[in-house]
Design an enzyme around this catalytic site. Structure first.
Site, PDB file in Angstrom:
ATOM      1  N   GLY A  72       0.745  -1.371   0.057  1.00 18.81           N
ATOM      2  CA  GLY A  72       0.022  -0.118   0.101  1.00 18.81           C
ATOM      3  C   GLY A  72       0.681   1.413  -0.076  1.00 18.81           C
ATOM      4  O   GLY A  72       0.372   2.238  -0.749  1.00 18.81           O
ATOM      5  N   ASN A 153      -6.409   4.144   9.972  1.00 16.07           N
ATOM      6  CA  ASN A 153      -5.839   2.810  10.378  1.00 16.07           C
ATOM      7  C   ASN A 153      -5.732   2.850  11.737  1.00 16.07           C
ATOM      8  O   ASN A 153      -5.578   1.722  12.492  1.00 16.07           O
ATOM      9  CB  ASN A 153      -4.415   2.791   9.685  1.00 16.07           C
ATOM     10  N   GLN A 181      -7.068  -0.102   4.918  1.00 19.09           N
ATOM     11  CA  GLN A 181      -8.031  -0.518   5.642  1.00 19.09           C
ATOM     12  C   GLN A 181      -9.423  -0.754   5.373  1.00 19.09           C
ATOM     13  O   GLN A 181     -10.101  -1.627   5.975  1.00 19.09           O
ATOM     14  CB  GLN A 181      -7.970   0.484   6.768  1.00 19.09           C
ATOM     15  N   SER A 201      -3.563  -3.118  -0.039  1.00 18.80           N
ATOM     16  CA  SER A 201      -2.693  -3.863   0.280  1.00 18.80           C
ATOM     17  C   SER A 201      -3.061  -5.163   0.693  1.00 18.80           C
ATOM     18  O   SER A 201      -4.221  -5.398   1.329  1.00 18.80           O
ATOM     19  CB  SER A 201      -1.830  -3.297   1.504  1.00 18.80           C
ATOM     20  N   GLY A 202      -2.405  -6.320   0.255  1.00 14.93           N
ATOM     21  CA  GLY A 202      -2.714  -7.715   0.776  1.00 14.93           C
ATOM     22  C   GLY A 202      -2.713  -8.105   2.038  1.00 14.93           C
ATOM     23  O   GLY A 202      -3.581  -8.909   2.308  1.00 14.93           O
ATOM     24  N   HIS A 203      -1.648  -7.860   2.731  1.00 17.98           N
ATOM     25  CA  HIS A 203      -1.760  -8.442   4.078  1.00 17.98           C
ATOM     26  C   HIS A 203      -2.543  -7.917   5.106  1.00 17.98           C
ATOM     27  O   HIS A 203      -2.584  -8.596   6.024  1.00 17.98           O
ATOM     28  CB  HIS A 203      -0.211  -8.038   4.690  1.00 17.98           C
ATOM     29  N   THR A 239       9.881  -8.074 -12.942  1.00 18.98           N
ATOM     30  CA  THR A 239       9.028  -9.509 -13.165  1.00 18.98           C
ATOM     31  C   THR A 239       8.037  -9.351 -11.982  1.00 18.98           C
ATOM     32  O   THR A 239       8.189  -9.059 -10.930  1.00 18.98           O
ATOM     33  CB  THR A 239       9.980 -10.536 -12.931  1.00 18.98           C
ATOM     34  N   CYS A 326       3.491   1.030  11.652  1.00 15.42           N
ATOM     35  CA  CYS A 326       4.400   1.768  10.985  1.00 15.42           C
ATOM     36  C   CYS A 326       5.096   2.710  11.717  1.00 15.42           C
ATOM     37  O   CYS A 326       6.190   3.185  11.373  1.00 15.42           O
ATOM     38  CB  CYS A 326       3.935   2.192   9.621  1.00 15.42           C
TER      39      CYS A 326
END
Length: 415
Positions: A72, A153, A181, A201-203, A239, A326
């Site tokens: 993100g 967040n 979020q 964001s994926g996590h 890649t 963070c």
């Protein structure tokens, strides 16, 4: 440790079994480079594009409007810097954001200020909400971009994104939202909500760390992020991480399959948690009590230091936070809590509990049972609590709201 309760899902989530299973073939079997023309490469290319379609569908976007990134933070950087630099030559050197954005946005804006851009930082007020009328007032003929997060967040407040997007569209200004979020927690349709760029964001939704995406509406001017290859339509060379991209798409598909059901389940746990925790003497709920994420409960406690609170909770098996992961190494109070008007002494006593798909009502009961005793113990050792008790200092004006709203009022909010 009688029980382990993970209540920091806003920081990260565990990779789900379905996501992990979807990723595994791309490490050992379908491991070709998706840019290669031979069969093994094309076998990897097809799932990559299928993942793009799945992510786009969850957002109401077109597949060619989705660009895969590493997180993100990268998506925020690319959206804001890419638009700002693309429009600077047209005299558009002004950006509007809010004071309590994630540092991925704030630090990006600060970096652009060093390049000569002007940035307006909007207030968010005591309830943690940006007012659409403030956005409109701040727009000038030089405004290139408005960037307002979808959901905070730390305190979980959900912003009036459709209204802000409509204002931006009316004035011909591009609108970006950090939805890290929000994805999977609220219904999002970028077209209906007038969103030009969106970061995710994926996590946060049970995909692995290290993968994210950026939605860019067709026609939005955006500078390339990484030069050096034709990947991501020549805008982000390198890649592609096919395994994690497939994992992200699987996670989004699962998270978006039944958002109303997820809201109902998480809100029931959150509301019970809020209701019981606010029974603690001189506790407060941070952020708007209605417009907030279904799994977010953010509190402050008078006479308590947040770091000590987290350590004692951890000894009882409860993983929580005092704010953004963070900035967890910082001794300064949360900029989010300061932005809603809390003094340093109150902001230092914060606790964020963020519930997710793997939490149960039994987890909530354990937190409710454990937390008051820890707060009492910390207050018994606190000189500040002594000063509060003897009337030498007072922060009571920040703790006047003690009652949590009824669950149905949360669920009635339209997103």
């Amino acid at each position: 440790m009688s029980r382990i309760v993970y209540a920091d899902n806003a920081a990260t989530t565990r990779v789900s079994e379905q996501v992990l299973e979807s990723m595994l073939p791309f490490y050992r079997e379908v491991y070709g480079n998706p840019s290669s023309l031979y069969t093994l490469g094309q076998q990897a290319k097809a799932p990559l594009e299928e993942a793009r379609e799945k992510v786009a569908k969850c957002l109401g976007a077109r597949p060619n409007e989705i660009y895969f990134t590493s997180c993100g933070t990268e998506s925020d950087n690319w959206a804001i810097k890419g638009v700002a630099r693309a429009l600077k030559g047209k005299g558009k050197n002004h950006i509007i954001t809010s004071k309590f954005e994630h540092h991925a946005v704030l630090h990006t804006c600060e970096a652009l200020e060093k390049e000569g851009f002007q940035v307006t930082y909007l207030d968010v007020y005591e309830n943690g909400l940006v007012r659409p009328e403030d956005v409109e007032t701040a727009i000038t003929e030089n405004t290139a971009l408005v960037t307002i997060m979808y959901a905070n967040n730390e305190i979980g407040t959900i912003q009036p994104i459709p209204e802000i997007g409509e204002i931006c569209k009316k004035h011909g200004v591009l609108f970006h939202t950090d939805a890290v979020q929000a994805v999977g927690n609220v219904e999002i349709n970028v077209k209906d909500q007038n969103i030009d760029l969106l970061s995710l964001s994926g996590h946060k939704i049970h995909a692995p760390k290290g993968v994210g995406a950026l939605y860019v509406r067709t026609g939005v001017p955006l500078q390339n992020f990484i030069d050096g290859g034709a990947q991501e339509r020549a805008r982000r060379g390198g890649t592609e991480n096919v395994a994690e991209i497939v994992g992200l798409a699987t996670a989004m598909e699962l998270a978006c399959a039944d958002i109303p059901g997820r809201i109902q389940r998480l809100s029931a746990m959150r509301d019970k948690l809020i209701h019981e925790v606010l029974k603690v003497d001189r506790a407060r709920l941070n952020g708007d009590p209605i417009r907030r994420l279904p799994g977010n409960a953010s509190f402050c406690f008078q006479g308590v230091e947040g770091e000590s609170l987290l350590l004692l909770l951890d000894l009882k098996g409860i993983s929580a936070s005092s704010g953004s992961a963070c900035t967890s190494g910082s001794l300064d109070p949360s900029h989010v809590l300061l932005s809603i008007g809390l003094p340093h002494e109150v902001a230092h006593g914060s606790l964020r509990l963020s519930l997710g798909d793997e939490n149960t009502m039994e987890d909530v009961d354990y937190i409710i049972e454990t937390l008051p005793g820890i707060i009492e113990r910390l207050r018994s050792m606190s000189p500040l609590w002594d000063a509060i008790q003897t009337g030498k200092v007072s922060y009571d004006k920040y703790f006047t709201e003690r009652k949590a709203p009824h669950t149905n009022r949360f669920l009635a909010v339209e997103h």
